[in-house]
Design a protein around this motif. Structure first.
Motif, mmCIF file in Angstrom:
data_model
loop_
_atom_site.group_PDB
_atom_site.id
_atom_site.type_symbol
_atom_site.label_atom_id
_atom_site.label_comp_id
_atom_site.label_asym_id
_atom_site.label_seq_id
_atom_site.Cartn_x
_atom_site.Cartn_y
_atom_site.Cartn_z
ATOM 1 N N ARG A 142 18.856 -39.229 -35.606
ATOM 2 C CA ARG A 142 20.176 -39.381 -35.015
ATOM 3 C C ARG A 142 20.438 -38.624 -33.722
ATOM 4 N N LEU A 143 20.076 -37.460 -33.930
ATOM 5 C CA LEU A 143 20.483 -36.301 -32.804
ATOM 6 C C LEU A 143 19.840 -36.930 -31.595
ATOM 7 N N VAL A 144 18.629 -37.366 -31.586
ATOM 8 C CA VAL A 144 17.824 -37.813 -30.549
ATOM 9 C C VAL A 144 18.390 -39.061 -29.834
ATOM 10 N N GLY A 145 18.811 -40.119 -30.749
ATOM 11 C CA GLY A 145 19.421 -41.459 -30.423
ATOM 12 C C GLY A 145 20.734 -40.943 -29.788
ATOM 13 N N LEU A 146 21.449 -40.378 -30.357
ATOM 14 C CA LEU A 146 22.898 -40.041 -29.807
ATOM 15 C C LEU A 146 22.820 -39.446 -28.437
ATOM 16 N N THR A 147 22.095 -38.373 -28.148
ATOM 17 C CA THR A 147 21.848 -37.572 -27.034
ATOM 18 C C THR A 147 21.136 -38.516 -25.859
ATOM 19 N N TRP A 156 28.644 -35.226 -36.601
ATOM 20 C CA TRP A 156 28.307 -36.134 -35.903
ATOM 21 C C TRP A 156 29.359 -36.596 -35.191
ATOM 22 N N ASP A 157 30.646 -36.810 -35.846
ATOM 23 C CA ASP A 157 31.849 -37.347 -35.164
ATOM 24 C C ASP A 157 32.171 -36.559 -33.883
ATOM 25 N N PHE A 158 31.967 -35.310 -34.351
ATOM 26 C CA PHE A 158 32.669 -34.367 -33.246
ATOM 27 C C PHE A 158 31.715 -34.615 -31.935
ATOM 28 N N LEU A 159 30.347 -34.868 -31.945
ATOM 29 C CA LEU A 159 29.511 -34.701 -31.023
ATOM 30 C C LEU A 159 29.757 -35.915 -30.251
ATOM 31 N N GLU A 160 29.709 -37.119 -30.899
ATOM 32 C CA GLU A 160 30.086 -38.616 -30.257
ATOM 33 C C GLU A 160 31.123 -38.384 -29.436
#
Ligand SMILES: [Zn+2]
Length: 250
Positions: free
Chosen positions: A43-48, A223-227
């Motif tokens: 999830r982290l890798v995809g989001l970034t 996750w919402d925060f990072l998004e």
């Protein structure tokens, strides 16, 4: 209007001040405690990747699995950095946790740190000689020896201090370690980021805003925060997210 909404507006306003001045604030992301490929890591890798945000991934050398290196081999935006040796606490009960504290002979600790750097270098397609001490703590007496082991930088948490090698600290931790153990209140995190941007605006010698995350323990709020953070800081060059190489001056 909820306070959270107005805090994001404060961030937008801070970014606008930079843009109006023809300047661009610098951010970087450090994520800690990787050892294996997991759903949260994906999830982290995809989001970034989607947002073009480089990741300094602090990997625990003693426990790092080959599958983690394989998972990251095709992810050019992720760089493995050295998270101590085994993330083991050697401080007595009642003291703050430390792996790299004064509790063991310096030669023992430095030997582990040399081994950790070697292992990360050999295992990962992309790595950088940056030491991230577990729990962000290291005995100050060890720091002068790090360059001799091959380290080019040290990353803990908090304001910069004079150091005999490049110090690239994180400045904003999104997790509430002492309370819910989930994400902190978004408005409070955003306020810290805005304070960092304002300080950097006034004094360009200030270090970049370093955001600290721990993918394995993120709740949906994290996750919402990072998004949201990436959504507001990445488009149109609002902010510049840099990788470890840039931080180490390469
Ligand atoms: Zn850690």
């Amino acid at each position: 209007m909820t306070p959270a909404v107005s805090s994001w507006q404060n961030l937008a306003a801070a970014l606008e001040r930079w843009r109006d001045a023809g300047r661009q604030p610098v951010f970087w992301l450090r994520d800690d405690d990787a050892v294996a490929p997991t759903a949260p890591l994906d999830r982290l890798v995809g989001l970034t990747a989607r947002r073009g945000v480089p990741v300094a991934l602090a990997v625990i050398p003693a426990h790092a699995e080959r599958d983690l290196a394989r998972r990251l081999a095709m992810q050019p935006h992720v760089t493995a950095v050295v998270h101590g040796w085994s993330h083991q606490n050697h401080a007595p009960a009642g003291e703050k946790k430390q792996e790299l504290g004064p509790h063991r002979p310096a030669a023992t600790v430095l030997g582990e740190l040399a081994q950790g750097l070697k292992r990360i270098r050999v295992m990962f397609a992309r790595s950088a000689p940056l030491l991230v001490p577990p729990w962000n703590r290291i005995d100050a007496a060890l720091i002068p020896a790090l360059a001799g082991l091959g380290y080019r930088g040290l990353s803990t948490f908090g304001p910069p201090k004079p150091a005999p090698l490049r110090l690239v600290n994180t400045t904003v931790d999104i997790m509430d370690w002492h309370g819910t153990r989930g994400c902190r209140d978004h408005a409070a995190i955003v306020a810290e980021i805005v304070a960092g941007l304002d300080a950097g605006f006034a004094d360009p010698s200030r270090p970049p805003v370093g955001v600290l995350t721990h993918h394995l323990v993120h709740d949906e709020s994290a996750w919402d925060f990072l998004e949201r953070l990436f959504e507001i800081t990445t488009p149109d060059g609002a902010g510049r997210w840099v990788g470890v190489d840039a931080l180490l001056g390469d």
